[in-house]
Enzyme design. Structure first.
Site, PDB file in Angstrom:
ATOM      1  N   THR A  18       0.837  -1.206   0.000  1.00  0.00           N
ATOM      2  CA  THR A  18       0.000   0.000   0.000  1.00  0.00           C
ATOM      3  C   THR A  18       0.869   1.253   0.000  1.00  0.00           C
ATOM      4  OG1 THR A  18      -1.555  -1.236   1.398  1.00  0.00           O
ATOM      5  CG2 THR A  18      -1.964   1.111   1.141  1.00  0.00           C
ATOM      6  N   ARG A  22       7.889  -2.720   2.788  1.00  0.00           N
ATOM      7  CA  ARG A  22       8.064  -2.801   4.247  1.00  0.00           C
ATOM      8  C   ARG A  22       8.428  -4.216   4.637  1.00  0.00           C
ATOM      9  NH1 ARG A  22       3.204   1.075   6.562  1.00  0.00           N
ATOM     10  NH2 ARG A  22       3.711   2.756   5.109  1.00  0.00           N
ATOM     11  N   SER A 113       6.270   3.850   8.626  1.00  0.00           N
ATOM     12  CA  SER A 113       5.108   4.598   9.097  1.00  0.00           C
ATOM     13  C   SER A 113       4.662   4.209  10.506  1.00  0.00           C
ATOM     14  CB  SER A 113       3.984   4.436   8.086  1.00  0.00           C
ATOM     15  OG  SER A 113       2.931   5.271   8.421  1.00  0.00           O
ATOM     16  N   HIS A 114       3.449   3.666  10.623  1.00  0.00           N
ATOM     17  CA  HIS A 114       2.886   3.374  11.941  1.00  0.00           C
ATOM     18  C   HIS A 114       3.391   2.049  12.508  1.00  0.00           C
ATOM     19  CE1 HIS A 114       0.564   1.489   8.839  1.00  0.00           C
ATOM     20  NE2 HIS A 114       0.096   0.630   9.713  1.00  0.00           N
ATOM     21  N   LYS A 126      10.179   3.978   0.347  1.00  0.00           N
ATOM     22  CA  LYS A 126       9.259   4.227  -0.762  1.00  0.00           C
ATOM     23  C   LYS A 126       9.783   5.344  -1.648  1.00  0.00           C
ATOM     24  CE  LYS A 126       5.946   7.396   1.235  1.00  0.00           C
ATOM     25  NZ  LYS A 126       4.557   7.801   1.134  1.00  0.00           N
ATOM     26  N   ASP A 278       1.757   9.910  13.499  1.00  0.00           N
ATOM     27  CA  ASP A 278       2.371   8.583  13.474  1.00  0.00           C
ATOM     28  C   ASP A 278       3.876   8.641  13.213  1.00  0.00           C
ATOM     29  OD1 ASP A 278       2.269   9.329  10.802  1.00  0.00           O
ATOM     30  OD2 ASP A 278       2.011   7.264  10.117  1.00  0.00           O
ATOM     31  N   ASP A 280       5.896   8.499  10.669  1.00  0.00           N
ATOM     32  CA  ASP A 280       6.462   9.379   9.634  1.00  0.00           C
ATOM     33  C   ASP A 280       5.690  10.685   9.475  1.00  0.00           C
ATOM     34  OD1 ASP A 280       4.293   7.953   8.611  1.00  0.00           O
ATOM     35  OD2 ASP A 280       5.054   8.053   6.560  1.00  0.00           O
ATOM     36  N   ASP A 282       2.506  11.450   8.780  1.00  0.00           N
ATOM     37  CA  ASP A 282       1.440  11.720   7.809  1.00  0.00           C
ATOM     38  C   ASP A 282       0.041  11.429   8.351  1.00  0.00           C
ATOM     39  OD1 ASP A 282       1.833   8.996   7.752  1.00  0.00           O
ATOM     40  OD2 ASP A 282       2.071   8.842   5.573  1.00  0.00           O
ATOM     41  N   ARG A 283      -0.041  10.751   9.502  1.00  0.00           N
ATOM     42  CA  ARG A 283      -1.371  10.477  10.060  1.00  0.00           C
ATOM     43  C   ARG A 283      -1.719  11.466  11.170  1.00  0.00           C
ATOM     44  NH1 ARG A 283      -2.608   4.083  10.376  1.00  0.00           N
ATOM     45  NH2 ARG A 283      -1.741   3.552   8.345  1.00  0.00           N
ATOM     46  N   THR A 345      -7.592   2.124  -1.434  1.00  0.00           N
ATOM     47  CA  THR A 345      -6.792   2.477  -0.262  1.00  0.00           C
ATOM     48  C   THR A 345      -5.350   2.800  -0.670  1.00  0.00           C
ATOM     49  OG1 THR A 345      -8.148   1.144   1.196  1.00  0.00           O
ATOM     50  CG2 THR A 345      -5.871   1.518   1.883  1.00  0.00           C
ATOM     51  N   GLU A 364      -8.476   9.368   4.288  1.00  0.00           N
ATOM     52  CA  GLU A 364      -8.688   7.940   4.492  1.00  0.00           C
ATOM     53  C   GLU A 364      -9.148   7.720   5.920  1.00  0.00           C
ATOM     54  OE1 GLU A 364      -6.013   5.159   2.105  1.00  0.00           O
ATOM     55  OE2 GLU A 364      -4.595   6.550   2.999  1.00  0.00           O
ATOM     56  N   GLU A 365      -9.884   6.638   6.123  1.00  0.00           N
ATOM     57  CA  GLU A 365     -10.371   6.315   7.461  1.00  0.00           C
ATOM     58  C   GLU A 365      -9.224   6.011   8.422  1.00  0.00           C
ATOM     59  OE1 GLU A 365      -9.637   3.042   8.458  1.00  0.00           O
ATOM     60  OE2 GLU A 365      -8.816   2.752   6.458  1.00  0.00           O
ATOM     61  N   SER A 366      -8.058   5.697   7.865  1.00  0.00           N
ATOM     62  CA  SER A 366      -6.918   5.265   8.673  1.00  0.00           C
ATOM     63  C   SER A 366      -6.130   6.464   9.198  1.00  0.00           C
ATOM     64  CB  SER A 366      -6.025   4.366   7.829  1.00  0.00           C
ATOM     65  OG  SER A 366      -5.662   5.038   6.626  1.00  0.00           O
ATOM     66  N   LYS A 377      -0.586  12.510   2.705  1.00  0.00           N
ATOM     67  CA  LYS A 377      -1.413  12.906   3.828  1.00  0.00           C
ATOM     68  C   LYS A 377      -0.509  13.613   4.824  1.00  0.00           C
ATOM     69  CE  LYS A 377      -1.414   8.197   5.825  1.00  0.00           C
ATOM     70  NZ  LYS A 377      -0.972   7.269   4.773  1.00  0.00           N
TER      71      LYS A 377
HETATM   72  C1  VG1 Z   1      -2.848   1.283   5.792  1.00  0.00           C
HETATM   73  C2  VG1 Z   1      -4.118   2.116   5.733  1.00  0.00           C
HETATM   74  C3  VG1 Z   1      -4.125   2.961   4.481  1.00  0.00           C
HETATM   75  C4  VG1 Z   1      -2.872   3.833   4.450  1.00  0.00           C
HETATM   76  C5  VG1 Z   1      -1.640   2.959   4.577  1.00  0.00           C
HETATM   77  C6  VG1 Z   1      -0.361   3.767   4.669  1.00  0.00           C
HETATM   78  O1  VG1 Z   1      -2.795   0.420   4.684  1.00  0.00           O
HETATM   79  O2  VG1 Z   1      -5.245   1.293   5.787  1.00  0.00           O
HETATM   80  O3  VG1 Z   1      -5.296   3.737   4.452  1.00  0.00           O
HETATM   81  O4  VG1 Z   1      -2.811   4.560   3.253  1.00  0.00           O
HETATM   82  O5  VG1 Z   1      -1.720   2.152   5.743  1.00  0.00           O
HETATM   83  O6  VG1 Z   1      -0.397   4.626   5.755  1.00  0.00           O
HETATM   84  P1  VG1 Z   1      -3.216  -1.127   4.783  1.00  0.00           P
HETATM   85  O7  VG1 Z   1      -2.935  -1.676   3.423  1.00  0.00           O
HETATM   86  O8  VG1 Z   1      -2.400  -1.711   5.863  1.00  0.00           O
HETATM   87  O9  VG1 Z   1      -4.655  -1.133   5.125  1.00  0.00           O
HETATM   88  V1  VG1 Z   1       1.027   5.036   6.524  1.00  0.00           V
HETATM   89  O10 VG1 Z   1       0.768   6.256   7.532  1.00  0.00           O
HETATM   90  O11 VG1 Z   1       1.355   3.521   7.267  1.00  0.00           O
HETATM   91  O12 VG1 Z   1       2.156   5.237   5.322  1.00  0.00           O
HETATM   92 CO    CO Z   2       2.419   7.150   8.113  1.00  0.00          CO
END
Ligand code: VG1
Ligand code: CO
Length: 544
Positions: A18, A22, A113-114, A126, A278, A280, A282-283, A345, A364-366, A377
């Site tokens: 996504t 990773r 990221s998270h 990335k 989070d 990095d 972006d959240r 997504t 996004e919902e995340s 983001k």
């Molecule tokens: C998750 C989230 C998605 C987001 C992605 C990257 O992906 O659901 O909405 O864009 O993380 O976010 P997945 O495939 O695990 O559902 V970040 O802040 O981790 O770069």
């Molecule tokens: Co992130």
């Protein structure tokens, strides 16, 4: 010093998910693993030779080492100029900002990221294109294909650079500029938001807030912007020092992982405003006193009120949300008379719409919200947007959201994550759902009738590219939905995400607890997907 050519052989599975590639740190530490992937970027992204590359990461374990390797490879591959964040640090939105501002040909961002960090945890890489956003699938597919046949990489044998001092250095023929990671980003925020109004809010005496940087990359950004420039009390930023292992936690701003912050907002003495970002940067998570703003509602509220922030006073061109995100923003778009898009997504799917000027805001919902100001983001941006709204409206967070529900209705929403599930079982669960799809429309499940059921596929309205199998959607009459998909960011087993939504127009019913309001649909989702029988899990690991 000279460029050396090193022989190598391909690794399996260097396919970006996504958001980038990773894997466990241990995987990245294997000889040639990082190098192969980076060389595949240089071999396929020809504009980088002779051009400018932006480079930085979220500061997690292995960040510094990886940056030195990538710089030596960039020099050997003919990159003319590298812009690197001081200490190897750049938040994801700041990297996007810098790519755009200095018209770089691309950027490499090091982050998982998270996901947790440390020697036993996760690392990620990335590539972002010249527009500043995550590479679209056409690019990540080309990089992946190249990793399958790679047999050599180029690397300079120059020594390590000092990345802690801002200024210029040379690495062979490449100019390396170490930048203050915060300055360009902070300047952009000052253009978009009413810093005077926020400053006054902070000085009004009646407003208390906390920002939790979760020992991740946003610490220095938040201290500079919130405390130094906006005059928030020193100490407003908690966990502000970036640590290589994020202090042992998940740098994931949700109700589970940011529980200390959540506790500060609870009860009669709770803070007026709490926010977190989070790994990095972006959240974002937005909290009021005893109040959690779902990211889906946050997007809708920002869309409805965008004109109150200076950067958006002309109004918005359109909105986009990822498919599993609640449909709250759609109602706002309809009322504003602007376009609304539903994308797969991952932020990469917003890029073309932003570039074409079709949308201004997306989310996004995340816990991801952003706009056309960059192509990622942006956690702090969302926090500043909310602060700008609070400063203008002088209502509480809860009042702003409740007022929004009264006007547009409420989309009750939850996401249930089943983490570390056996990958084969998760795949079979999705296959089982796909087999059911054709027979679902018209059927009654629980108290509701299925209106449509499909495996979401998307055609990009700008370049016509398509993305299939983006998640199973079951839509019911009246607007309720259940969505199932597997995560594309995990590094262990599979994570099943179940997204559940119900629309409630009646204000008298807006105050029910979310899990209660959605209870019948939650049962339907579990039964339909046979979650317990197929995964052995009775309950989800994380509920947001
Ligand atoms: C998750 C989230 C998605 C987001 C992605 C990257 O992906 O659901 O909405 O864009 O993380 O976010 P997945 O495939 O695990 O559902 V970040 O802040 O981790 O770069
Ligand atoms: Co992130």
């Amino acid at each position: 010093m000279a460029a050396t050519q090193v022989s190598t052989t391909p690794f399996d599975g260097q396919k970006p998910g996504t958001s980038g590639l990773r894997k466990k740190v241990k995987t990245f530490q294997q000889p040639h693993y990082l190098e192969n992937f980076v060389q595949a970027i240089f071999d396929t992204q020809r504009g980088l030779a002779g051009g400018t590359l932006v480079l930085g990461g979220d500061g997690r374990f292995y960040n510094r080492e990886a940056i030195q390797t990538i710089l030596r490879m960039a020099a050997a591959n003919g990159v003319a100029r590298a812009l690197v964040g001081q200490g190897g640090i750049l938040s994801t939105p700041a990297a996007s900002c810098i790519i755009r501002k200095y018209q770089a040909q691309g950027g490499i961002i090091l982050s998982a990221s998270h996901n947790p960090g440390g020697p036993e945890e996760d690392f990620g890489i990335k590539f972002n294109i010249d527009a500043g956003g995550p590479a679209p699938e056409s690019v990540t597919n080309a990089i992946f294909e190249r990793t399958a046949s790679i047999d050599r990489y180029l690397i300079s044998d120059a020594g390590a650079l000092d990345l802690d001092a801002v200024g210029e250095q040379a690495l062979d023929n490449m100019q390396v500029q170490v930048l203050d990671p915060v300055a360009d980003y902070a300047a952009l925020m000052e253009e978009l938001f009413d810093f005077n109004a926020i400053h006054q809010l902070f000085n009004s005496g009646g407003f208390r807030m906390c920002f939790d940087a979760m020992h991740a990359v946003t610490g220095p950004y938040a201290v500079e912007i919130l405390e130094n420039r906006l005059g928030a009390e020193p100490g407003t930023v908690m966990n502000g020092k970036p640590l290589e292992d994020f202090g042992g936690g998940h740098p994931d701003p949700n109700l589970v992982h940011a529980h200390d912050l959540v506790a500060l907002t609870q009860g009669a003495a709770g803070l007026d405003f709490g926010a977190a970002s989070d790994g990095d940067g972006d959240r974002n998570m937005i909290l009021g006193q005893d109040f959690f703003v779902t990211p889906s509602d946050s997007l809708a509220v920002l869309a409805a009120n965008a004109h109150l922030a200076p950067g958006y006073k002309q109004g918005i061109a359109g909105v986009a949300r990822s498919m599993p995100t609640s449909q709250a923003a759609d109602r706002v778009a309809e009322e504003l008379g602007v376009e609304c898009f539903e994308t797969p997504t991952g932020w990469k799917f917003f890029g073309n719409l932003l570039d074409a000027g079709r949308i201004t805001l997306c989310g996004e919902e995340s816990f991801g919200t952003g706009s056309a100001h960059v192509r990622e983001k942006d956690g702090l941006w969302a926090v500043l947007f909310w602060l700008n709204l609070l400063a203008v409206k002088r209502h509480s967070v809860a009042e702003i959201v409740r007022e929004h529900w009264r006007r547009f209705g409420r989309n009750f929403y939850t996401r249930h994550d089943y983490e570390g599930v056996d990958a084969a079982a998760a795949g079979e669960l999705m296959d089982h759902l796909r087999i059911l799809l054709p027979d679902l429309p018209g059927k009654r499940l629980g108290a509701l009738t299925v209106e449509y059921a499909d495996d979401f596929s998307y055609t990009d309205p700008i370049d016509g590219s398509t993305a299939a199998h983006q998640g199973v959607r079951v839509g019911f009459e009246g607007g309720s939905r259940i969505v199932f998909r597997l995560s594309g960011t995990g590094t262990q087993g599979a994570t099943l995400r179940v997204y559940i939504e119900r629309y409630e127009p009646a204000p008298a019913l807006h105050d029910q607890p979310v899990q209660e309001a959605l209870a019948p649909l939650i049962v339907t989702a579990r039964e339909l997907a046979q979650i317990e029988a197929r995964t052995g899990r009775r309950e989800p690991d994380v509920i947001t």
